[in-house]
Motif scaffolding. Structure first.
Motif, PDB file in Angstrom:
ATOM      1  N   ASP A 198       0.824  -1.129   0.073  1.00 55.98           N
ATOM      2  CA  ASP A 198       0.006  -0.010  -0.063  1.00 55.98           C
ATOM      3  C   ASP A 198       0.905   1.261   0.087  1.00 55.98           C
ATOM      4  O   ASP A 198       0.284   2.478  -0.371  1.00 55.98           O
ATOM      5  N   ALA A 199       2.416   1.107   0.200  1.00 56.67           N
ATOM      6  CA  ALA A 199       3.157   2.135   0.353  1.00 56.67           C
ATOM      7  C   ALA A 199       3.296   2.861  -1.049  1.00 56.67           C
ATOM      8  O   ALA A 199       3.057   2.314  -2.139  1.00 56.67           O
ATOM      9  N   ALA A 200       3.365   4.184  -1.095  1.00 56.28           N
ATOM     10  CA  ALA A 200       3.396   4.859  -2.464  1.00 56.28           C
ATOM     11  C   ALA A 200       4.796   4.294  -3.268  1.00 56.28           C
ATOM     12  O   ALA A 200       5.617   4.169  -2.537  1.00 56.28           O
ATOM     13  N   VAL A 201       4.733   4.217  -4.330  1.00 55.60           N
ATOM     14  CA  VAL A 201       5.747   3.942  -5.407  1.00 55.60           C
ATOM     15  C   VAL A 201       6.560   5.261  -5.620  1.00 55.60           C
ATOM     16  O   VAL A 201       6.102   6.132  -6.174  1.00 55.60           O
ATOM     17  N   ARG A 202       7.968   5.045  -5.385  1.00 57.72           N
ATOM     18  CA  ARG A 202       8.626   6.092  -5.454  1.00 57.72           C
ATOM     19  C   ARG A 202       9.303   6.152  -6.915  1.00 57.72           C
ATOM     20  O   ARG A 202       9.589   7.378  -7.395  1.00 57.72           O
ATOM     21  N   SER A 203       9.767   4.992  -7.407  1.00 59.69           N
ATOM     22  CA  SER A 203      10.141   4.836  -8.694  1.00 59.69           C
ATOM     23  C   SER A 203      10.165   3.160  -9.214  1.00 59.69           C
ATOM     24  O   SER A 203       9.592   2.601  -8.361  1.00 59.69           O
ATOM     25  N   THR A 204      10.666   2.932 -10.312  1.00 63.11           N
ATOM     26  CA  THR A 204      10.564   1.835 -10.927  1.00 63.11           C
ATOM     27  C   THR A 204      12.076   1.440 -11.228  1.00 63.11           C
ATOM     28  O   THR A 204      12.772   2.182 -11.875  1.00 63.11           O
ATOM     29  N   ILE A 205      12.572   0.204 -10.907  1.00 63.44           N
ATOM     30  CA  ILE A 205      13.935  -0.273 -11.005  1.00 63.44           C
ATOM     31  C   ILE A 205      14.097  -1.320 -11.969  1.00 63.44           C
ATOM     32  O   ILE A 205      13.089  -2.294 -11.690  1.00 63.44           O
ATOM     33  N   MET A 206      14.667  -1.581 -12.811  1.00 61.36           N
ATOM     34  CA  MET A 206      14.646  -2.480 -13.780  1.00 61.36           C
ATOM     35  C   MET A 206      15.755  -3.824 -13.510  1.00 61.36           C
ATOM     36  O   MET A 206      16.573  -3.604 -12.721  1.00 61.36           O
ATOM     37  N   ARG A 207      15.363  -4.730 -14.169  1.00 57.70           N
ATOM     38  CA  ARG A 207      16.267  -5.922 -13.984  1.00 57.70           C
ATOM     39  C   ARG A 207      17.803  -5.920 -14.231  1.00 57.70           C
ATOM     40  O   ARG A 207      18.049  -4.932 -15.166  1.00 57.70           O
ATOM     41  N   GLY A 208      18.638  -6.270 -13.299  1.00 53.93           N
ATOM     42  CA  GLY A 208      19.995  -6.018 -13.496  1.00 53.93           C
ATOM     43  C   GLY A 208      20.266  -4.928 -12.484  1.00 53.93           C
ATOM     44  O   GLY A 208      21.678  -4.906 -12.457  1.00 53.93           O
ATOM     45  N   GLU A 209      19.737  -3.910 -12.030  1.00 57.49           N
ATOM     46  CA  GLU A 209      20.045  -2.791 -11.257  1.00 57.49           C
ATOM     47  C   GLU A 209      20.529  -3.348  -9.970  1.00 57.49           C
ATOM     48  O   GLU A 209      20.418  -4.424  -9.377  1.00 57.49           O
ATOM     49  N   ASP A 210      21.939  -2.867  -9.527  1.00 62.08           N
ATOM     50  CA  ASP A 210      22.425  -3.304  -8.347  1.00 62.08           C
ATOM     51  C   ASP A 210      21.756  -2.309  -6.826  1.00 62.08           C
ATOM     52  O   ASP A 210      21.928  -1.137  -7.193  1.00 62.08           O
ATOM     53  N   VAL A 211      21.592  -2.999  -5.986  1.00 62.26           N
ATOM     54  CA  VAL A 211      21.093  -2.263  -4.897  1.00 62.26           C
ATOM     55  C   VAL A 211      21.881  -2.747  -3.447  1.00 62.26           C
ATOM     56  O   VAL A 211      22.183  -3.929  -3.561  1.00 62.26           O
ATOM     57  N   VAL A 212      22.119  -1.819  -2.562  1.00 67.49           N
ATOM     58  CA  VAL A 212      22.887  -2.214  -1.284  1.00 67.49           C
ATOM     59  C   VAL A 212      21.576  -2.341  -0.193  1.00 67.49           C
ATOM     60  O   VAL A 212      20.925  -1.673   0.153  1.00 67.49           O
ATOM     61  N   TRP A 252      10.095  -7.718   3.185  1.00 68.01           N
ATOM     62  CA  TRP A 252      10.603  -6.588   2.293  1.00 68.01           C
ATOM     63  C   TRP A 252      12.146  -5.911   2.979  1.00 68.01           C
ATOM     64  O   TRP A 252      12.442  -6.514   3.966  1.00 68.01           O
ATOM     65  N   MET A 253      12.732  -5.430   1.908  1.00 74.67           N
ATOM     66  CA  MET A 253      14.001  -5.226   1.966  1.00 74.67           C
ATOM     67  C   MET A 253      14.317  -3.632   1.996  1.00 74.67           C
ATOM     68  O   MET A 253      13.803  -3.145   0.764  1.00 74.67           O
ATOM     69  N   GLY A 254      14.743  -2.835   2.769  1.00 74.94           N
ATOM     70  CA  GLY A 254      15.147  -1.506   2.682  1.00 74.94           C
ATOM     71  C   GLY A 254      16.645  -1.340   1.854  1.00 74.94           C
ATOM     72  O   GLY A 254      17.417  -1.996   2.270  1.00 74.94           O
ATOM     73  N   VAL A 255      16.629  -0.631   0.738  1.00 78.87           N
ATOM     74  CA  VAL A 255      17.844  -0.635  -0.022  1.00 78.87           C
ATOM     75  C   VAL A 255      17.975   0.729  -0.628  1.00 78.87           C
ATOM     76  O   VAL A 255      17.245   1.770  -0.482  1.00 78.87           O
ATOM     77  N   ARG A 256      19.270   0.928  -0.975  1.00 76.54           N
ATOM     78  CA  ARG A 256      19.594   2.007  -1.778  1.00 76.54           C
ATOM     79  C   ARG A 256      20.140   1.477  -3.215  1.00 76.54           C
ATOM     80  O   ARG A 256      20.982   0.772  -3.404  1.00 76.54           O
ATOM     81  N   VAL A 257      19.740   2.454  -4.223  1.00 73.20           N
ATOM     82  CA  VAL A 257      19.995   1.942  -5.511  1.00 73.20           C
ATOM     83  C   VAL A 257      21.367   2.721  -5.934  1.00 73.20           C
ATOM     84  O   VAL A 257      21.668   3.766  -5.718  1.00 73.20           O
ATOM     85  N   LEU A 258      22.274   1.747  -6.049  1.00 75.95           N
ATOM     86  CA  LEU A 258      23.459   2.197  -6.400  1.00 75.95           C
ATOM     87  C   LEU A 258      23.888   3.228  -7.431  1.00 75.95           C
ATOM     88  O   LEU A 258      24.459   4.370  -7.326  1.00 75.95           O
ATOM     89  N   ARG A 259      22.951   2.973  -8.571  1.00 77.94           N
ATOM     90  CA  ARG A 259      22.935   4.067  -9.752  1.00 77.94           C
ATOM     91  C   ARG A 259      22.769   5.467  -9.340  1.00 77.94           C
ATOM     92  O   ARG A 259      23.179   6.506  -9.841  1.00 77.94           O
ATOM     93  N   THR A 260      21.428   5.632  -8.653  1.00 74.23           N
ATOM     94  CA  THR A 260      20.948   6.941  -8.395  1.00 74.23           C
ATOM     95  C   THR A 260      20.948   7.406  -7.021  1.00 74.23           C
ATOM     96  O   THR A 260      20.943   8.434  -6.607  1.00 74.23           O
ATOM     97  N   GLY A 261      21.314   6.424  -6.050  1.00 76.36           N
ATOM     98  CA  GLY A 261      21.378   6.665  -4.635  1.00 76.36           C
ATOM     99  C   GLY A 261      20.043   6.908  -3.987  1.00 76.36           C
ATOM    100  O   GLY A 261      20.070   7.069  -2.629  1.00 76.36           O
ATOM    101  N   GLU A 262      19.050   6.516  -4.732  1.00 81.02           N
ATOM    102  CA  GLU A 262      17.574   6.595  -4.038  1.00 81.02           C
ATOM    103  C   GLU A 262      17.445   5.332  -3.316  1.00 81.02           C
ATOM    104  O   GLU A 262      17.788   4.476  -3.425  1.00 81.02           O
ATOM    105  N   GLU A 263      16.736   5.742  -1.982  1.00 81.58           N
ATOM    106  CA  GLU A 263      16.312   4.862  -1.073  1.00 81.58           C
ATOM    107  C   GLU A 263      14.753   4.409  -1.197  1.00 81.58           C
ATOM    108  O   GLU A 263      14.077   5.122  -1.522  1.00 81.58           O
ATOM    109  N   GLY A 264      14.440   3.211  -0.658  1.00 78.24           N
ATOM    110  CA  GLY A 264      13.108   2.760  -0.994  1.00 78.24           C
ATOM    111  C   GLY A 264      13.186   1.205  -0.282  1.00 78.24           C
ATOM    112  O   GLY A 264      14.025   0.675   0.173  1.00 78.24           O
ATOM    113  N   TRP A 265      12.069   0.707  -0.653  1.00 78.30           N
ATOM    114  CA  TRP A 265      11.624  -0.800  -0.018  1.00 78.30           C
ATOM    115  C   TRP A 265      11.281  -1.488  -1.390  1.00 78.30           C
ATOM    116  O   TRP A 265      10.617  -0.864  -2.368  1.00 78.30           O
ATOM    117  N   LEU A 266      11.787  -2.784  -1.304  1.00 75.27           N
ATOM    118  CA  LEU A 266      11.174  -3.774  -2.327  1.00 75.27           C
ATOM    119  C   LEU A 266      11.157  -5.063  -1.767  1.00 75.27           C
ATOM    120  O   LEU A 266      11.456  -5.441  -0.593  1.00 75.27           O
TER     121      LEU A 266
END
Length: 208
Positions: free
Chosen positions: A44-58, A66-80
């Protein structure tokens, strides 16, 4: 170490400012075709962005499936959802077989630990032998001999700049001094001064 690897490291250095939130620092690759990065650990949480197959996250933290992550390419944080990623490299620097405890990055930031460990996975050897914290915001990182022998002068410079930014963030913007290398003329040092950070090292004069 390639320039692109260092730039990935620089892009993710914001992790160092929030060490308490980091869980393991593991690096994962997105396996879903299009994965929603949500504002919280819920469908139910708002979608911040969409990340594609192969993207690296920390990985920063977990809550249920659920996993809280940071997208390496953009630095954006969120949950997936954790089923939509696959672990690429574990955070091993500073603990475990082949990684001496005195390396110390994990004590500073598990997230940064994971990034450095990921670089080690790519290289086939560890980046740092040890990390020494001193008084008045000083940090010395002593690289492994393998890294020193197998990297160019530019790569060493980029690494020093990345470490400086990490340490600066970790100290909330306060004046810091970072040295990459053991004591001696071959070490690269970046130190905050009245007019800004000054760089000293082999074959060049202090600069800003």
């Amino acid at each position: 170490m390639s320039r692109s690897t260092i730039m990935v490291l620089v892009a993710a250095l914001g992790l160092a400012g929030t060490p308490a939130l980091a869980a393991s620092g593991d690096i994962h690759a997105v396996t879903g075709e299009k994965v929603n990065l949500r504002a919280g650990p819920s469908d139910d949480a708002a979608v911040r962005s969409t990340i594609m197959r192969g993207e690296d996250v920390v990985e920063l933290r977990r809550e249920g499936g659920w996993m809280g992550v940071r997208v390496l390419r953009t630095g954006e944080e969120g949950w997936l959802f954790s089923d939509l990623v696959k672990r690429q490299s574990a955070s091993t620097l500073g603990s475990g077989e082949g990684a001496p405890a005195q390396a110390g990055f994990g004590k500073l930031s598990p997230g940064f630990d994971g990034l450095v460990a990921g670089i080690g996975e790519q290289l086939g050897y560890r980046f740092a032998d040890k990390v020494e914290q001193g008084a008045n915001g000083t940090l010395r990182v002593v690289p492994t001999q393998e890294w020193l022998y197998n990297t160019s002068r530019d790569a060493k410079m980029f690494a020093a700049l990345a470490l400086y930014q990490m340490w600066k963030n970790y100290n909330n913007g306060k004046p810091v001094t970072v040295t990459l290398g053991a004591q001696g003329p071959a070490a690269i040092t970046i130190a905050d001064a009245a007019k800004g950070p000054e760089l000293t090292g082999p074959a060049f004069n202090p600069a800003r």
